[in-house]
Design a protein around this motif. Structure first.
Motif, PDB file in Angstrom:
ATOM      1  N   THR A  36       0.859  -1.180   0.000  1.00 52.18           N
ATOM      2  CA  THR A  36       0.000   0.000   0.000  1.00 52.18           C
ATOM      3  C   THR A  36       0.899   1.234   0.000  1.00 52.18           C
ATOM      4  OG1 THR A  36      -0.104  -0.070   2.391  1.00 52.18           O
ATOM      5  CG2 THR A  36      -1.879  -1.185   1.175  1.00 52.18           C
ATOM      6  N   CYS A  37       0.385   2.338   0.500  1.00 51.99           N
ATOM      7  CA  CYS A  37       1.150   3.574   0.444  1.00 51.99           C
ATOM      8  C   CYS A  37       0.846   4.397   1.692  1.00 51.99           C
ATOM      9  CB  CYS A  37       0.761   4.335  -0.821  1.00 51.99           C
ATOM     10  SG  CYS A  37       1.350   6.023  -0.803  1.00 51.99           S
ATOM     11  N   PRO A  38       1.875   4.907   2.362  1.00 49.10           N
ATOM     12  CA  PRO A  38       1.637   5.675   3.595  1.00 49.10           C
ATOM     13  C   PRO A  38       0.963   7.017   3.340  1.00 49.10           C
ATOM     14  CG  PRO A  38       3.943   5.780   2.975  1.00 49.10           C
ATOM     15  CD  PRO A  38       3.303   4.812   2.034  1.00 49.10           C
ATOM     16  N   ASN A  39       0.911   7.419   2.081  1.00 50.07           N
ATOM     17  CA  ASN A  39       0.219   8.666   1.758  1.00 50.07           C
ATOM     18  C   ASN A  39      -1.253   8.399   1.405  1.00 50.07           C
ATOM     19  OD1 ASN A  39       0.026  11.409   1.445  1.00 50.07           O
ATOM     20  ND2 ASN A  39       0.838  11.434  -0.649  1.00 50.07           N
ATOM     21  N   ARG A  40      -1.653   7.160   1.583  1.00 51.01           N
ATOM     22  CA  ARG A  40      -3.063   6.819   1.358  1.00 51.01           C
ATOM     23  C   ARG A  40      -3.701   6.254   2.617  1.00 51.01           C
ATOM     24  NH1 ARG A  40      -5.263   6.603  -3.415  1.00 51.01           N
ATOM     25  NH2 ARG A  40      -4.035   7.142  -5.229  1.00 51.01           N
ATOM     26  N   ASP A  41      -2.880   5.578   3.441  1.00 48.12           N
ATOM     27  CA  ASP A  41      -3.488   4.915   4.600  1.00 48.12           C
ATOM     28  C   ASP A  41      -3.483   5.778   5.855  1.00 48.12           C
ATOM     29  OD1 ASP A  41      -0.925   4.828   5.668  1.00 48.12           O
ATOM     30  OD2 ASP A  41      -0.683   2.664   5.504  1.00 48.12           O
ATOM     31  N   GLY A  47      -5.514  10.338   0.998  1.00 53.84           N
ATOM     32  CA  GLY A  47      -5.953  10.779  -0.320  1.00 53.84           C
ATOM     33  C   GLY A  47      -4.876  10.620  -1.381  1.00 53.84           C
ATOM     34  N   GLY A  48      -3.628  10.459  -0.953  1.00 53.78           N
ATOM     35  CA  GLY A  48      -2.549  10.227  -1.911  1.00 53.78           C
ATOM     36  C   GLY A  48      -2.105  11.490  -2.616  1.00 53.78           C
ATOM     37  N   CYS A  49      -1.100  11.347  -3.460  1.00 49.08           N
ATOM     38  CA  CYS A  49      -0.644  12.463  -4.289  1.00 49.08           C
ATOM     39  C   CYS A  49      -1.786  12.798  -5.243  1.00 49.08           C
ATOM     40  CB  CYS A  49       0.608  12.065  -5.066  1.00 49.08           C
ATOM     41  SG  CYS A  49       1.886  11.367  -4.003  1.00 49.08           S
ATOM     42  N   PHE A  51      -2.085  13.498  -8.221  1.00 52.66           N
ATOM     43  CA  PHE A  51      -2.067  12.982  -9.610  1.00 52.66           C
ATOM     44  C   PHE A  51      -2.164  11.469  -9.669  1.00 52.66           C
ATOM     45  CE2 PHE A  51       2.220  13.680  -7.953  1.00 52.66           C
ATOM     46  CZ  PHE A  51       2.708  12.378  -7.981  1.00 52.66           C
ATOM     47  N   CYS A  52      -2.184  10.790  -8.518  1.00 51.95           N
ATOM     48  CA  CYS A  52      -1.918   9.342  -8.502  1.00 51.95           C
ATOM     49  C   CYS A  52      -3.117   8.498  -8.901  1.00 51.95           C
ATOM     50  CB  CYS A  52      -1.455   8.934  -7.109  1.00 51.95           C
ATOM     51  SG  CYS A  52      -1.246   7.143  -6.941  1.00 51.95           S
ATOM     52  N   ASN A  53      -2.900   7.721  -9.942  1.00 53.02           N
ATOM     53  CA  ASN A  53      -3.850   6.659 -10.302  1.00 53.02           C
ATOM     54  C   ASN A  53      -2.988   5.489 -10.746  1.00 53.02           C
ATOM     55  OD1 ASN A  53      -5.466   4.817 -11.557  1.00 53.02           O
ATOM     56  ND2 ASN A  53      -6.688   6.323 -12.672  1.00 53.02           N
ATOM     57  N   SER A  95       3.747  -0.777  -8.488  1.00 52.41           N
ATOM     58  CA  SER A  95       2.549  -0.166  -7.916  1.00 52.41           C
ATOM     59  C   SER A  95       2.741   0.202  -6.447  1.00 52.41           C
ATOM     60  CB  SER A  95       1.374  -1.147  -7.991  1.00 52.41           C
ATOM     61  OG  SER A  95       1.215  -1.593  -9.297  1.00 52.41           O
ATOM     62  N   PHE A  96       2.287   1.378  -6.095  1.00 57.09           N
ATOM     63  CA  PHE A  96       2.342   1.872  -4.716  1.00 57.09           C
ATOM     64  C   PHE A  96       3.789   1.908  -4.189  1.00 57.09           C
ATOM     65  CE2 PHE A  96      -2.002   0.296  -5.320  1.00 57.09           C
ATOM     66  CZ  PHE A  96      -2.664   1.493  -5.144  1.00 57.09           C
ATOM     67  N   SER A  97       3.979   1.674  -2.884  1.00 62.83           N
ATOM     68  CA  SER A  97       5.296   1.894  -2.261  1.00 62.83           C
ATOM     69  C   SER A  97       5.869   0.553  -1.831  1.00 62.83           C
ATOM     70  CB  SER A  97       5.147   2.820  -1.049  1.00 62.83           C
ATOM     71  OG  SER A  97       4.569   4.040  -1.465  1.00 62.83           O
ATOM     72  N   ASN A  98       6.801   0.050  -2.611  1.00 61.11           N
ATOM     73  CA  ASN A  98       7.213  -1.349  -2.497  1.00 61.11           C
ATOM     74  C   ASN A  98       8.297  -1.630  -1.459  1.00 61.11           C
ATOM     75  OD1 ASN A  98       5.641  -2.773  -4.743  1.00 61.11           O
ATOM     76  ND2 ASN A  98       6.361  -0.883  -5.670  1.00 61.11           N
ATOM     77  N   THR A 126       9.468   3.110  -5.032  1.00 58.93           N
ATOM     78  CA  THR A 126       8.978   3.457  -3.697  1.00 58.93           C
ATOM     79  C   THR A 126       9.053   4.957  -3.459  1.00 58.93           C
ATOM     80  OG1 THR A 126       9.052   2.757  -1.368  1.00 58.93           O
ATOM     81  CG2 THR A 126      11.175   3.215  -2.427  1.00 58.93           C
ATOM     82  N   ARG A 127       8.604   5.369  -2.271  1.00 60.20           N
ATOM     83  CA  ARG A 127       8.708   6.762  -1.849  1.00 60.20           C
ATOM     84  C   ARG A 127      10.020   6.958  -1.088  1.00 60.20           C
ATOM     85  NH1 ARG A 127       4.184   9.991  -0.597  1.00 60.20           N
ATOM     86  NH2 ARG A 127       5.220  10.638   1.340  1.00 60.20           N
ATOM     87  N   PRO A 128      10.580   8.169  -1.134  1.00 61.02           N
ATOM     88  CA  PRO A 128      11.835   8.403  -0.412  1.00 61.02           C
ATOM     89  C   PRO A 128      11.702   8.239   1.103  1.00 61.02           C
ATOM     90  CG  PRO A 128      11.386  10.197  -1.948  1.00 61.02           C
ATOM     91  CD  PRO A 128      10.178   9.328  -1.954  1.00 61.02           C
TER      92      PRO A 128
HETATM   93  S1  SF4 Z   1       2.093   8.392  -6.287  1.00 62.11           S
HETATM   94 FE1  SF4 Z   1       3.046   6.853  -4.967  1.00 62.11          FE
HETATM   95  S2  SF4 Z   1       3.319   7.968  -3.022  1.00 62.11           S
HETATM   96 FE2  SF4 Z   1       1.787   9.105  -4.170  1.00 62.11          FE
HETATM   97  S3  SF4 Z   1      -0.193   8.278  -3.486  1.00 62.11           S
HETATM   98 FE3  SF4 Z   1       0.422   7.173  -5.350  1.00 62.11          FE
HETATM   99  S4  SF4 Z   1       1.440   5.344  -4.570  1.00 62.11           S
HETATM  100 FE4  SF4 Z   1       1.388   6.816  -2.892  1.00 62.11          FE
END
Ligand code: SF4
Length: 314
Positions: A36-41, A47-49, A51-53, A95-98, A126-128
Motif C-alpha cells: 500500500t502507500c503511507p500517503n493513502r493509509d 488521499g494520496g498524491c 495525480f496518482c492513479n 505499484s504503490f510503495s514497495n 517506492t517513496r523516499p
Molecule cells: S504516487 Fe506513490 S506515493 Fe503518491 S499516493 Fe500514489 S502510490 Fe502513494
C-alpha cells in the motif's frame, strides 16, 4: 560518432545501459505484490498524491491478485509472445510503495522473486520516506550478486510543488534517500513529472542542476497526465487555468533543453509516456506508443544536432 556512454545514440539510453551491463536485452516485468502507500493509509497523509492513479500504469496481469511467482510467469509468457527477444527479466515492483512493509515481509517477497528462473534482478519503486538503514542494508546484500535498483518517486525538486500535489515529503528527504541508497552500491533511480502546476519551462530546465547533484544511476521523466478519479482531475475541472499542456513537438523541444544539461552518465530510462486514453481526464497526445515517442525524440535531436550533456557543467 560515439558519445561518452559508448554508443552513437544522442542520449544515454536504458537499452544501451542494459546491453553494457548484461550483454543483451533485458525485459522488465511489472509485479504487484499488494503493497500500500503511507500517503493513502493515513500514516503520512490521506488521499494520496493528487495525480496518482496507479491503475493507469499497471498491466492487467498485475491486477489479478496472483502471487509474485504467477505474475512473473504470466509476464514472461506475455513478453515472449510479443517480443521474442529477451531471455533475461527484471521483476519490476511498480505499484504503490514497495518498501512499505516490515523487513521480513520484504525479504520474503524479494527472495521469492529472485528465485524465479530467468529473473536476473529487481527494480523496486517506492517513496523516499519508505526506506531505512535496515531495509537498505538488506537490498545492498542482494545487490552484491544480483541487479538491484531502487527507484524513487521524486516528481519535482521544488518543495512548493511537492506541497501542492500532496506528496508529503520534501526534496531534502528525496536527497537523503538517494544518497543512502547509492552509497550502498544499489542502483538508484528517480522519477520526475514535467508540467506540474506552478512550474514554468524555465523552472523545469533549471531543476536539472538539482537532479545532476544527486548520485543517481537512472532518471525517468513523464509529462503531466491527468487521470480520472484523482483529486487533480477534480481540481483541473474547477481550475483549468492552473494547468498547461504541451503539444508533443513542443514537449520534445523543452525536453531536449533538459537533456542538453543532464549529466552524461545518467541513464535516461524514459522521457515521456502515454497511458491508455480511457484513463485521461485532460488533454492527451492520442494513441502514441513509447517506441514512436523515442523515434521522434531521436529525429529531433538529429535535426537540432543536440545531445545529452552538451551543456553540462560539473
Ligand atoms: S504516487 Fe506513490 S506515493 Fe503518491 S499516493 Fe500514489 S502510490 Fe502513494
Amino acid at each position: 560518432m560515439k558519445y561518452e556512454w559508448g554508443d552513437d545514440r544522442r542520449f544515454n539510453s536504458y537499452s544501451g545501459y542494459f546491453r553494457r551491463l548484461f550483454g543483451g536485452r533485458v525485459q522488465k516485468l511489472a509485479v504487484n505484490a499488494g503493497f500500500t502507500c503511507p500517503n493513502r493509509d493515513g500514516t503520512v497523509g490521506q488521499g494520496g498524491c493528487t495525480f496518482c492513479n496507479n491503475e493507469a500504469f499497471t498491466p492487467s496481469y498485475c491486477m489479478s491478485g496472483g502471487d509474485v511467482e504467477w505474475q512473473l510467469a504470466e509476464g514472461i509468457v506475455f513478453h515472449r509472445r510479443r517480443y521474442r527477444r529477451a531471455d533475461m527479466y527484471l521483476a519490476y515492483f511498480q505499484s504503490f510503495s514497495n518498501t512499505y512493509a516490515p523487513l521480513d515481509r520484504l525479504m520474503e517477497i524479494y527472495d521469492r522473486a529472485l528465485a524465479v528462473p530467468g529473473v536476473v534482478g529487481l527494480v523496486i519503486g517506492t517513496r523516499p520516506d519508505c526506506v531505512d538503514d535496515e531495509k537498505l542494508d538488506y537490498f545492498a546484500r542482494l545487490a552484491r550478486d544480483r541487479y538491484v535498483a531502487i527507484e524513487y518517486g521524486i516528481e519535482s525538486c521544488h518543495d512548493a510543488t511537492l506541497r501542492a500535489v500532496n506528496r508529503r515529503h520534501d526534496f531534502e528527504c528525496a536527497r537523503r534517500a538517494v544518497e543512502a541508497t547509492a552509497s550502498r552500491g544499489i542502483h538508484t533511480g528517480a522519477h520526475f513529472i514535467l508540467g506540474l502546476p506552478g512550474e514554468s519551462d524555465r523552472m523545469l530546465v533549471d531543476q536539472t542542476d538539482a537532479i545532476n547533484s544527486l548520485p543517481l544511476t537512472t532518471v525517468k521523466f513523464h509529462q503531466l497526465q491527468i487521470f480520472e478519479g484523482t483529486p487533480m482531475a477534480e481540481d483541473y475541472r474547477r481550475n483549468p487555468e492552473k494547468y498547461r499542456f504541451w503539444e508533443l513537438p513542443d514537449y520534445i523541444d523543452i525536453y531536449i533543453e533538459i537533456l542538453r544539461r543532464l549529466r552524461p552518465d545518467l541513464v535516461v530510462e524514459r522521457f515521456a509516456s502515454e497511458a491508455p486514453p480511457r484513463y485521461h481526464a485532460g488533454p492527451t497526445w492520442g494513441l502514441v506508443r513509447n517506441e514512436q515517442l523515442l523515434a521522434m525524440l531521436e529525429r529531433r535531436l538529429e535535426e537540432r544536432d543536440a545531445w545529452q550533456g552538451e551543456l553540462y557543467m560539473p
